[in-house]
Design a protein around this motif. Structure first.
Motif, PDB file in Angstrom:
ATOM      1  N   GLY A 144      -4.116  -0.637  -0.407  1.00  0.00           N
ATOM      2  CA  GLY A 144      -4.403   0.785  -0.230  1.00  0.00           C
ATOM      3  C   GLY A 144      -4.436   1.271   1.206  1.00  0.00           C
ATOM      4  O   GLY A 144      -5.081   2.270   1.523  1.00  0.00           O
ATOM      5  N   PHE A 145      -3.716   0.601   2.117  1.00  0.00           N
ATOM      6  CA  PHE A 145      -3.701   1.023   3.524  1.00  0.00           C
ATOM      7  C   PHE A 145      -2.577   2.019   3.820  1.00  0.00           C
ATOM      8  O   PHE A 145      -2.612   2.706   4.830  1.00  0.00           O
ATOM      9  CB  PHE A 145      -3.494  -0.193   4.448  1.00  0.00           C
ATOM     10  CG  PHE A 145      -4.718  -1.042   4.638  1.00  0.00           C
ATOM     11  CD1 PHE A 145      -5.751  -0.625   5.471  1.00  0.00           C
ATOM     12  CD2 PHE A 145      -4.850  -2.251   3.983  1.00  0.00           C
ATOM     13  CE1 PHE A 145      -6.886  -1.412   5.657  1.00  0.00           C
ATOM     14  CE2 PHE A 145      -5.980  -3.044   4.162  1.00  0.00           C
ATOM     15  CZ  PHE A 145      -7.000  -2.622   4.997  1.00  0.00           C
ATOM     16  N   ALA A 146      -1.555   2.018   2.965  1.00  0.00           N
ATOM     17  CA  ALA A 146      -0.328   2.742   3.342  1.00  0.00           C
ATOM     18  C   ALA A 146      -0.061   3.923   2.425  1.00  0.00           C
ATOM     19  O   ALA A 146      -0.305   3.860   1.222  1.00  0.00           O
ATOM     20  CB  ALA A 146       0.852   1.773   3.287  1.00  0.00           C
ATOM     21  N   PHE A 147       0.453   5.000   3.012  1.00  0.00           N
ATOM     22  CA  PHE A 147       0.799   6.128   2.145  1.00  0.00           C
ATOM     23  C   PHE A 147       2.239   6.036   1.659  1.00  0.00           C
ATOM     24  O   PHE A 147       2.641   6.687   0.732  1.00  0.00           O
ATOM     25  CB  PHE A 147       0.540   7.468   2.832  1.00  0.00           C
ATOM     26  CG  PHE A 147       1.162   7.589   4.193  1.00  0.00           C
ATOM     27  CD1 PHE A 147       0.398   7.371   5.321  1.00  0.00           C
ATOM     28  CD2 PHE A 147       2.488   7.960   4.325  1.00  0.00           C
ATOM     29  CE1 PHE A 147       0.950   7.489   6.574  1.00  0.00           C
ATOM     30  CE2 PHE A 147       3.042   8.086   5.571  1.00  0.00           C
ATOM     31  CZ  PHE A 147       2.274   7.849   6.707  1.00  0.00           C
ATOM     32  N   SER A 148       3.031   5.199   2.328  1.00  0.00           N
ATOM     33  CA  SER A 148       4.430   5.058   1.941  1.00  0.00           C
ATOM     34  C   SER A 148       4.571   4.126   0.743  1.00  0.00           C
ATOM     35  O   SER A 148       5.630   3.995   0.154  1.00  0.00           O
ATOM     36  CB  SER A 148       5.222   4.506   3.120  1.00  0.00           C
ATOM     37  OG  SER A 148       4.524   3.411   3.658  1.00  0.00           O
TER      38      SER A 148
ATOM     39  N   ASP B  74      -8.099   2.018  -1.259  1.00  0.00           N
ATOM     40  CA  ASP B  74      -9.046   0.948  -0.962  1.00  0.00           C
ATOM     41  C   ASP B  74      -9.309   0.870   0.548  1.00  0.00           C
ATOM     42  O   ASP B  74     -10.318   1.319   1.049  1.00  0.00           O
ATOM     43  CB  ASP B  74      -8.486  -0.385  -1.514  1.00  0.00           C
ATOM     44  CG  ASP B  74      -9.516  -1.506  -1.446  1.00  0.00           C
ATOM     45  OD1 ASP B  74     -10.166  -1.651  -0.402  1.00  0.00           O
ATOM     46  OD2 ASP B  74      -9.669  -2.253  -2.431  1.00  0.00           O
ATOM     47  N   MET B  75      -8.374   0.265   1.326  1.00  0.00           N
ATOM     48  CA  MET B  75      -8.430   0.214   2.801  1.00  0.00           C
ATOM     49  C   MET B  75      -9.534  -0.655   3.375  1.00  0.00           C
ATOM     50  O   MET B  75      -9.883  -0.521   4.541  1.00  0.00           O
ATOM     51  CB  MET B  75      -8.584   1.614   3.433  1.00  0.00           C
ATOM     52  CG  MET B  75      -7.500   2.588   3.098  1.00  0.00           C
ATOM     53  SD  MET B  75      -7.526   3.984   4.238  1.00  0.00           S
ATOM     54  CE  MET B  75      -6.698   5.226   3.262  1.00  0.00           C
ATOM     55  N   ARG B  76     -10.111  -1.565   2.593  1.00  0.00           N
ATOM     56  CA  ARG B  76     -11.164  -2.438   3.141  1.00  0.00           C
ATOM     57  C   ARG B  76     -10.550  -3.745   3.607  1.00  0.00           C
ATOM     58  O   ARG B  76     -10.010  -4.501   2.808  1.00  0.00           O
ATOM     59  CB  ARG B  76     -12.223  -2.727   2.075  1.00  0.00           C
ATOM     60  CG  ARG B  76     -12.956  -1.483   1.614  1.00  0.00           C
ATOM     61  CD  ARG B  76     -13.757  -1.782   0.373  1.00  0.00           C
ATOM     62  NE  ARG B  76     -12.907  -2.353  -0.686  1.00  0.00           N
ATOM     63  CZ  ARG B  76     -13.380  -2.959  -1.760  1.00  0.00           C
ATOM     64  NH1 ARG B  76     -14.673  -3.081  -1.929  1.00  0.00           N
ATOM     65  NH2 ARG B  76     -12.554  -3.443  -2.678  1.00  0.00           N
TER      66      ARG B  76
END
Ligand SMILES: C[S@@+](CC[C@H](N)C(=O)[O-])C[C@H]1O[C@@H](n2cnc3c(N)ncnc32)[C@H](O)[C@@H]1O
Length: 325
Positions: A123-127, A133-135
């Motif tokens: 869940g870090f990327a929008f592409s 998420d980003m944890r």
């Protein structure tokens, strides 16, 4: 938790690698801390350059689980690679527990790895659509929990302070109106709609918001400050620090830390003339920041804003104070 096996070919392209190895001036047998092991790019190069031992830290359990498969067996023989799942701000205690203090060098490569960015489920990327998420450490509050529960003003503050987004309030308002959000693609669409987006724009308007939320959730700037202080306490006199940052918010923290610790900060003023008599410098030989060469940028455009700062530890005690503002 998912453990993905990656081959070296798929892994992160290390940034400013030769410059980092040169900056650490490795002598045969040195013990070096790679505070951000990631995909092991630095660790491989440090072992190949003659480090006797590399202690790799990463807060991401996947990075630690994949680590041994990313470093050739021949470089790990004789216990030359130790991997520790821990935040680098806690490196001193982890090193003390293993009787490894003081060390000859510490390197930090701040930010997310390509492995984290490229795996949609993190869940870090929008592409790359995935859950919000980003944890990095795969524990604590998720991006979805933050965005769906925080006050609009708090979301705006995060996006402004950590994304340097001039229209943060507008973005925060749009996020709150669109709640609940669960996917990265949804968040990206909300931000683009709020800010206006057209083909051919130099960068995606969602970039700054994603960066901001990631930095906030992982407390990345606090970690960087604490990590620099932990490195200061862990290095021997004459040991070297080499820190690579990815954007100006991070670079500013490293710059100020080294400026203060090397005695270059004009600590006194007309009103506080005696402040100059602070602790003795704990770092010296602070080098001018290095940027990637044209050749590296052609191979890896993601390295665009990377900066390397290096310095040498003195024999003065570590400072016991926060970074001078
Ligand atoms: C840019 S990557 C490092 C890539 C590595 N230099 C390489 O060559 O493969 C940054 C890594 O640092 C980790 N990281 C970020 N902040 C951290 C922290 N405070 N403590 C430990 N690891 C951290 C991330 O999980 C990520 O794997």
């Amino acid at each position: 938790m998912t453990h993905t096996t990656l081959s070296v070919g798929e892994a992160h392209v290390p940034v400013l690698l030769e410059e980092v190895v040169a900056g650490l001036a490795i002598t045969q047998g040195d013990t070096i801390v790679d505070a951000t092991f990631g995909a092991g790019g630095y660790a491989r190069a440090l072992l190949a350059a003659g480090a006797g031992r590399v202690i790799g830290f990463d807060r991401d359990p996947d990075a630690i689980a994949n680590g041994p498969s990313l470093v050739p067996h021949s470089l790990q023989e004789g216990g030359r690679l130790t991997l520790i799942e821990e935040r680098f701000s806690l490196m001193e205690q982890a090193l003390r527990d293993r009787d490894l203090l003081p060390v000859d060098g510490v390197t930090m490569d701040i930010g997310v790895s390509s492995m984290q960015l490229d795996q949609a489920e993190r869940g870090f990327a929008f592409s790359n659509d995935g859950p919000l998420d980003m944890r990095m450490s795969q524990s604590g509050q998720t991006a979805a929990e933050f965005l769906n529960e925080a006050e609009e003003a708090e979301i705006a503050r995060v996006i402004r302070d950590y994304g340097e987004e001039p229209r943060a309030r507008k973005v925060a308002h749009a996020i709150v109106a669109a709640r609940p959000l669960t996917r990265t693609a949804e968040l990206a669409a909300v931000v683009r709609k709020a800010l206006g987006h057209h083909a051919g724009m130099k960068s995606d308007p969602a970039t700054r918001t994603f960066q901001a939320i990631r930095i906030h959730l992982n407390a990345e700037l606090d970690e960087l400050e604490a990590g620099l202080r932990a490195a200061e306490r862990s290095l021997r006199a004459g040991g070297r620090l080499a820190v690579v940052t990815f954007h100006s918010l991070e670079d500013r923290i490293v710059k100020r830390f080294l400026r203060a610790r090397s005695g270059a900060t004009p600590a006194g003023s007309r009103h506080r003339p005696l402040a100059a008599a602070g602790p003795s410098p704990s770092f010296t030989s602070v080098a001018k920041p290095l940027s990637p060469s044209d050749g590296e940028l052609a191979r890896n455009p993601r390295a665009r804003s990377a900066r390397l700062r290096t310095a040498v530890r003195t024999d003065a005690p570590a400072w016991d104070q926060e970074i001078a503002a």
